[in-house]
Write a protein that holds these residues in place. Structure first.
Motif, PDB file in Angstrom:
ATOM      1  N   THR A  97      -3.680  -2.468  -5.727  1.00  0.00           N
ATOM      2  CA  THR A  97      -4.788  -1.766  -6.393  1.00  0.00           C
ATOM      3  C   THR A  97      -4.226  -0.522  -7.073  1.00  0.00           C
ATOM      4  OG1 THR A  97      -5.295  -0.377  -4.471  1.00  0.00           O
ATOM      5  CG2 THR A  97      -6.406  -2.514  -4.594  1.00  0.00           C
TER       6      THR A  97
ATOM      7  N   THR B 132      -0.226  -0.211   4.762  1.00  0.00           N
ATOM      8  CA  THR B 132      -1.236   0.861   4.835  1.00  0.00           C
ATOM      9  C   THR B 132      -2.124   0.658   3.614  1.00  0.00           C
ATOM     10  OG1 THR B 132       0.348   2.393   3.789  1.00  0.00           O
ATOM     11  CG2 THR B 132       0.025   2.623   6.158  1.00  0.00           C
TER      12      THR B 132
ATOM     13  N   ASP C   9      -2.436   0.760   9.534  1.00  0.00           N
ATOM     14  CA  ASP C   9      -3.646   1.489   9.177  1.00  0.00           C
ATOM     15  C   ASP C   9      -4.333   2.021  10.425  1.00  0.00           C
ATOM     16  OD1 ASP C   9      -4.401   1.676   6.282  1.00  0.00           O
ATOM     17  OD2 ASP C   9      -3.825  -0.441   6.371  1.00  0.00           O
ATOM     18  N   ASN C  10      -5.155   3.044  10.200  1.00  0.00           N
ATOM     19  CA  ASN C  10      -5.905   3.689  11.281  1.00  0.00           C
ATOM     20  C   ASN C  10      -7.106   2.851  11.681  1.00  0.00           C
ATOM     21  OD1 ASN C  10      -4.515   6.076  11.686  1.00  0.00           O
ATOM     22  ND2 ASN C  10      -5.642   7.184  10.098  1.00  0.00           N
TER      23      ASN C  10
ATOM     24  N   THR D 249      -5.540   0.966   3.638  1.00  0.00           N
ATOM     25  CA  THR D 249      -6.801   1.631   3.991  1.00  0.00           C
ATOM     26  C   THR D 249      -7.656   0.715   4.876  1.00  0.00           C
ATOM     27  OG1 THR D 249      -8.351   1.045   2.202  1.00  0.00           O
ATOM     28  CG2 THR D 249      -6.797   2.838   1.741  1.00  0.00           C
ATOM     29  N   GLU D 250      -8.576   1.331   5.532  1.00  0.00           N
ATOM     30  CA  GLU D 250      -9.423   0.630   6.506  1.00  0.00           C
ATOM     31  C   GLU D 250     -10.173  -0.534   5.857  1.00  0.00           C
ATOM     32  OE1 GLU D 250      -9.006   3.845   6.111  1.00  0.00           O
ATOM     33  OE2 GLU D 250      -8.829   4.850   8.045  1.00  0.00           O
TER      34      GLU D 250
ATOM     35  N   VAL E 164      -1.268  13.668   5.709  1.00  0.00           N
ATOM     36  CA  VAL E 164      -0.795  13.622   4.320  1.00  0.00           C
ATOM     37  C   VAL E 164      -2.023  13.596   3.406  1.00  0.00           C
ATOM     38  CG1 VAL E 164       0.730  12.447   2.692  1.00  0.00           C
ATOM     39  CG2 VAL E 164       1.089  12.132   5.153  1.00  0.00           C
TER      40      VAL E 164
ATOM     41  N   ASN F 108       1.807  -2.411  -4.602  1.00  0.00           N
ATOM     42  CA  ASN F 108       0.453  -1.877  -4.674  1.00  0.00           C
ATOM     43  C   ASN F 108      -0.423  -2.871  -5.405  1.00  0.00           C
ATOM     44  OD1 ASN F 108       0.589   0.534  -3.292  1.00  0.00           O
ATOM     45  ND2 ASN F 108       1.358   1.666  -5.058  1.00  0.00           N
TER      46      ASN F 108
ATOM     47  N   GLY G  41       0.833  -1.209   0.000  1.00  0.00           N
ATOM     48  CA  GLY G  41       0.000   0.000   0.000  1.00  0.00           C
ATOM     49  C   GLY G  41       0.864   1.254   0.000  1.00  0.00           C
ATOM     50  N   VAL G  42       1.630   1.409  -1.088  1.00  0.00           N
ATOM     51  CA  VAL G  42       2.539   2.568  -1.166  1.00  0.00           C
ATOM     52  C   VAL G  42       1.749   3.771  -1.682  1.00  0.00           C
ATOM     53  CG1 VAL G  42       4.715   3.438  -2.078  1.00  0.00           C
ATOM     54  CG2 VAL G  42       4.465   1.019  -1.523  1.00  0.00           C
ATOM     55  N   GLY G  43       0.879   4.291  -0.808  1.00  0.00           N
ATOM     56  CA  GLY G  43       0.120   5.494  -1.138  1.00  0.00           C
ATOM     57  C   GLY G  43       0.870   6.726  -0.661  1.00  0.00           C
ATOM     58  N   ALA G  44       0.146   7.845  -0.636  1.00  0.00           N
ATOM     59  CA  ALA G  44       0.766   9.101  -0.218  1.00  0.00           C
ATOM     60  C   ALA G  44       1.326   8.987   1.194  1.00  0.00           C
ATOM     61  CB  ALA G  44      -0.279  10.218  -0.281  1.00  0.00           C
ATOM     62  N   PHE G  45       0.586   8.317   2.079  1.00  0.00           N
ATOM     63  CA  PHE G  45       1.018   8.269   3.470  1.00  0.00           C
ATOM     64  C   PHE G  45       2.355   7.549   3.637  1.00  0.00           C
ATOM     65  CE2 PHE G  45       1.338   6.247   7.602  1.00  0.00           C
ATOM     66  CZ  PHE G  45       1.435   7.401   8.361  1.00  0.00           C
TER      67      PHE G  45
ATOM     68  N   ARG H 185       0.917  11.335  10.656  1.00  0.00           N
ATOM     69  CA  ARG H 185       1.348  12.495   9.887  1.00  0.00           C
ATOM     70  C   ARG H 185       0.193  12.825   8.947  1.00  0.00           C
ATOM     71  NH1 ARG H 185       7.166  13.459   7.002  1.00  0.00           N
ATOM     72  NH2 ARG H 185       7.409  15.025   8.645  1.00  0.00           N
TER      73      ARG H 185
HETATM   74  P1  NAI Z   1      -3.739   6.637  -0.745  1.00  0.00           P
HETATM   75  O1  NAI Z   1      -5.099   6.731  -1.336  1.00  0.00           O
HETATM   76  O2  NAI Z   1      -2.689   7.578  -1.196  1.00  0.00           O
HETATM   77  O3  NAI Z   1      -3.190   5.168  -0.928  1.00  0.00           O
HETATM   78  C1  NAI Z   1      -3.966   4.060  -0.610  1.00  0.00           C
HETATM   79  C2  NAI Z   1      -3.063   2.839  -0.689  1.00  0.00           C
HETATM   80  O4  NAI Z   1      -3.804   1.726  -0.212  1.00  0.00           O
HETATM   81  C3  NAI Z   1      -2.623   2.528  -2.098  1.00  0.00           C
HETATM   82  O5  NAI Z   1      -1.301   2.124  -2.073  1.00  0.00           O
HETATM   83  C4  NAI Z   1      -3.534   1.390  -2.523  1.00  0.00           C
HETATM   84  O6  NAI Z   1      -2.887   0.496  -3.405  1.00  0.00           O
HETATM   85  C5  NAI Z   1      -3.806   0.706  -1.198  1.00  0.00           C
HETATM   86  N1  NAI Z   1      -5.144   0.090  -1.179  1.00  0.00           N
HETATM   87  C6  NAI Z   1      -6.337   0.721  -1.276  1.00  0.00           C
HETATM   88  N2  NAI Z   1      -7.347  -0.177  -1.218  1.00  0.00           N
HETATM   89  C7  NAI Z   1      -6.757  -1.388  -1.105  1.00  0.00           C
HETATM   90  C8  NAI Z   1      -7.259  -2.702  -1.020  1.00  0.00           C
HETATM   91  N3  NAI Z   1      -8.583  -2.957  -1.044  1.00  0.00           N
HETATM   92  N4  NAI Z   1      -6.368  -3.724  -0.915  1.00  0.00           N
HETATM   93  C9  NAI Z   1      -5.039  -3.481  -0.905  1.00  0.00           C
HETATM   94  N5  NAI Z   1      -4.500  -2.250  -0.985  1.00  0.00           N
HETATM   95  C10 NAI Z   1      -5.355  -1.227  -1.079  1.00  0.00           C
HETATM   96  O7  NAI Z   1      -3.983   6.756   0.840  1.00  0.00           O
HETATM   97  P2  NAI Z   1      -2.892   7.053   1.967  1.00  0.00           P
HETATM   98  O8  NAI Z   1      -2.846   8.500   2.256  1.00  0.00           O
HETATM   99  O9  NAI Z   1      -1.628   6.389   1.619  1.00  0.00           O
HETATM  100  O10 NAI Z   1      -3.566   6.365   3.225  1.00  0.00           O
HETATM  101  C11 NAI Z   1      -3.667   4.957   3.302  1.00  0.00           C
HETATM  102  C12 NAI Z   1      -3.966   4.570   4.731  1.00  0.00           C
HETATM  103  O11 NAI Z   1      -2.886   4.942   5.572  1.00  0.00           O
HETATM  104  C13 NAI Z   1      -5.173   5.250   5.351  1.00  0.00           C
HETATM  105  O12 NAI Z   1      -6.386   4.620   4.996  1.00  0.00           O
HETATM  106  C14 NAI Z   1      -4.874   5.136   6.823  1.00  0.00           C
HETATM  107  O13 NAI Z   1      -5.304   3.884   7.325  1.00  0.00           O
HETATM  108  C15 NAI Z   1      -3.355   5.210   6.869  1.00  0.00           C
HETATM  109  N6  NAI Z   1      -2.926   6.535   7.300  1.00  0.00           N
HETATM  110  C16 NAI Z   1      -3.016   7.619   6.451  1.00  0.00           C
HETATM  111  C17 NAI Z   1      -2.657   8.874   6.886  1.00  0.00           C
HETATM  112  C18 NAI Z   1      -2.789  10.099   6.015  1.00  0.00           C
HETATM  113  O14 NAI Z   1      -2.706  11.224   6.546  1.00  0.00           O
HETATM  114  N7  NAI Z   1      -2.951   9.989   4.710  1.00  0.00           N
HETATM  115  C19 NAI Z   1      -2.117   9.060   8.242  1.00  0.00           C
HETATM  116  C20 NAI Z   1      -2.106   7.870   9.066  1.00  0.00           C
HETATM  117  C21 NAI Z   1      -2.488   6.654   8.585  1.00  0.00           C
END
Ligand code: NAI
Ligand code: CS2
Length: 479
Positions: free
Chosen positions: A55, A111, A169-170, A113-114, A212, A53, A20-24, A210
């Motif tokens: 997805t 990470t 994850d949160n 997502t929930e 993000v 990733n 889950g290499v998203g923004a966070f 953080r």
């Molecule tokens: P993002 O939208 O930038 O990235 C989401 C990531 O989760 C992507 O890498 C995607 O491939 C993966 N993903 C989404 N749905 C999926 C699924 N069904 N199965 C497998 N992988 C899946 O979101 P971001 O900002 O990276 O946040 C992700 C999670 O990180 C949040 O839901 C939260 O739990 C946690 N987090 C985020 C913070 C923030 O400020 N953005 C801070 C603290 C925790």
């Protein structure tokens, strides 16, 4: 501004995986790996990360085109800093994830997502199509849980060593949740793996922090102006960061304590503090701030009426918490508000409201239930749920095009339509959902309080909602 790496990337080895290499992840955990790499390399700081990733969006081609580098711009009203990160050694999408060698991997973080855990009360949610497909063909998994199980089964077959899996994850008790869902899946898909899993894998819980926000065209432009080049992987974040992990490692781990990560025996107080104060305040702004006409957390947090609200809400939530060692709940709450007032971080309330049905139970529902059980009023929490009852399932974009998505959105919208004429019926219907603690579902006074606030907000313009929230807050402060 710092643009160059101060370490030689050839010393890094792929020892960690992140799912889950998203923004966070790019703005938070990579920063800690990067800090480690910057320490004296004679200290064996050779931890590099393989990202996966499962997805969209697929960022692997961008990662390759940028030779694996990207930048993180951290900013607040006092200044900005641009950091170039080099510890994300490789990035895979779903098509190549199964080809990743886990032979040298000892530490895995997630990470996703929930909703990525595809669970219902800690067991696999068999109604999710991809779960059923994974169980039918577990050697070509599509879900994160299915993928982890297949990688671990291959490790077992190859007589590989112990490994640590840390959900970041949160979600409440994230390590316990990951362990529970994975064990359930493994028992169904690879029964022979169950014993190996118990003997060789640990699941520490962790708290990560953080802010993000998802990148927008405006933050992309600021990033590129500050860092000086086009960056398809870059992210903008606030300067604050925190990472607390439970000390339960089955295998070698990065020396994170050298770069400020807290390794603790008991994580729950840290997790509850963050979920209920910082995240709770964000969600309260997502539900009530939008009723007051705000689109971003900065606008809500600097609105005088909602700033008064923060004082009341934070005190109410803090009364349910045990203070973690080294923290002060009042200071933590004030810092949380100040972070949301950061003028450079544009966090859309529609983004925070996304997946609210997964977020509100631990942020609002659990503290509300605890307050009621202790004979205290849970009116601030009822107000947030009233705001949610009005807006869940709405998918109108904000002015930046951000929409709110929630797996339960359509269900709540249908309840709202069905009970359009009765706030009492609507309050009872949303509180009957199984996502809430039993104590909350059973409490008639709480349902009445939610209904009263639904009536108070119904049909009112933003200005009137703001005035009502402000008046309530001032009354509480003066009481
Ligand atoms: P993002 O939208 O930038 O990235 C989401 C990531 O989760 C992507 O890498 C995607 O491939 C993966 N993903 C989404 N749905 C999926 C699924 N069904 N199965 C497998 N992988 C899946 O979101 P971001 O900002 O990276 O946040 C992700 C999670 O990180 C949040 O839901 C939260 O739990 C946690 N987090 C985020 C913070 C923030 O400020 N953005 C801070 C603290 C925790
Ligand atoms: C936010 C969080 O979108 C949300 O649910 O509340 O992503 C929040 O920004 C982080 O937890 C901060 O660490």
């Amino acid at each position: 501004m710092e643009h160059n790496l101060s370490y030689d990337r050839s010393h890094l080895r792929p020892r960690a995986v992140h799912l889950g290499v998203g923004a966070f992840h790019r703005a938070h955990q990579q920063g800690y790996y990067d800090d480690l790499a910057r320490l004296n390399q004679s200290q064996n700081n050779d931890w590099g990360v393989v990202g996966i990733n499962l997805t969209p969006p697929d960022l692997s081609a961008t990662h390759t085109a940028q030779n694996g580098f990207y930048s993180v711009l951290t900013e607040d009203g006092d200044g900005a800093d641009c950091r170039r990160i080099g510890t994300l050694l490789k990035l895979h999408d779903a098509t190549s994830a199964a080809s990743v060698s886990w032979d040298d991997i000892e530490f895995v973080t997630l990470t996703i997502t929930e909703k990525g855990y595809c669970h219902h009360s800690g067991s696999m949610d068999l109604d999710v199509d991809k779960v059923a497909q994974d169980l039918a063909s577990p050697q070509t998994p599509q879900t994160a849980i299915g993928y982890l199980a297949w990688m671990l089964e291959r490790r077992r077959q190859a007589a590989g060593g112990p490994i640590t899996l840390a959900s970041c994850d949160n979600v409440a008790d994230n390590g316990l949740l990951l362990a529970s869902v994975l064990r359930d899946y493994v028992a169904r898909a690879f029964p022979a793996l169950s014993g190996w899993l118990d003997a060789n894998v640990t699941f520490p819980t962790s708290m990560v922090d953080r802010i993000v926000p998802a990148m927008s065209s405006a933050s992309q432009a600021r990033l590129e102006a500050a860092c000086g080049y086009h960056d398809g992987l870059g992210v903008v974040a606030e300067p604050f960061r925190q990472w607390v992990i439970e000390d339960r490692f089955a295998s070698a781990r990065p020396a994170f304590e050298k770069v400020g990560v807290q390794i603790v025996d008991t994580l729950a107080p840290y997790e509850h503090m963050k979920h209920r104060l910082l995240n709770g305040l964000q969600s309260s702004y997502a539900e009530l701030g939008r009723l007051c006409g705000h689109e971003g957390s900065h606008g809500a947090a600097t609105d005088p009426d909602l700033e008064s609200w923060a004082g009341v809400f934070l005190a109410s939530q803090a009364a349910t918490l045990d203070c973690p060692q080294g923290e002060n709940l009042s200071d933590y709450g004030q810092t949380s508000l100040k972070r949301l007032q950061n003028p450079t971080i544009h966090h859309p309330l529609n983004q925070i409201a996304s997946d609210a049905s997964f977020k509100l139970p631990q942020r609002i529902g659990a503290p509300a239930a605890e307050r009621i059980a202790q004979g205290m009023s849970a009116e601030p929490q009822a107000m947030v749920l009233a705001g949610w009852a009005f807006q869940a399932g709405e998918t109108h974009p904000d002015s930046g095009g951000v929409i709110t998505m929630d797996p339960l959105g359509a269900t709540i919208a249908a309840l709202r339509n069905r009970h359009a004429g009765s706030a009492t019926d609507l309050a009872q219907a949303i509180l009957a959902l199984s996502i809430w603690p039993e104590r909350l579902r059973e409490d008639a006074d709480f349902a009445t309080c939610v209904a009263d606030w639904i009536k108070a907000f119904a049909g009112e313009p933003a200005e009137a909602c703001r005035a009502k929230i402000g008046a309530f807050s001032r009354e509480m402060i003066n009481a």
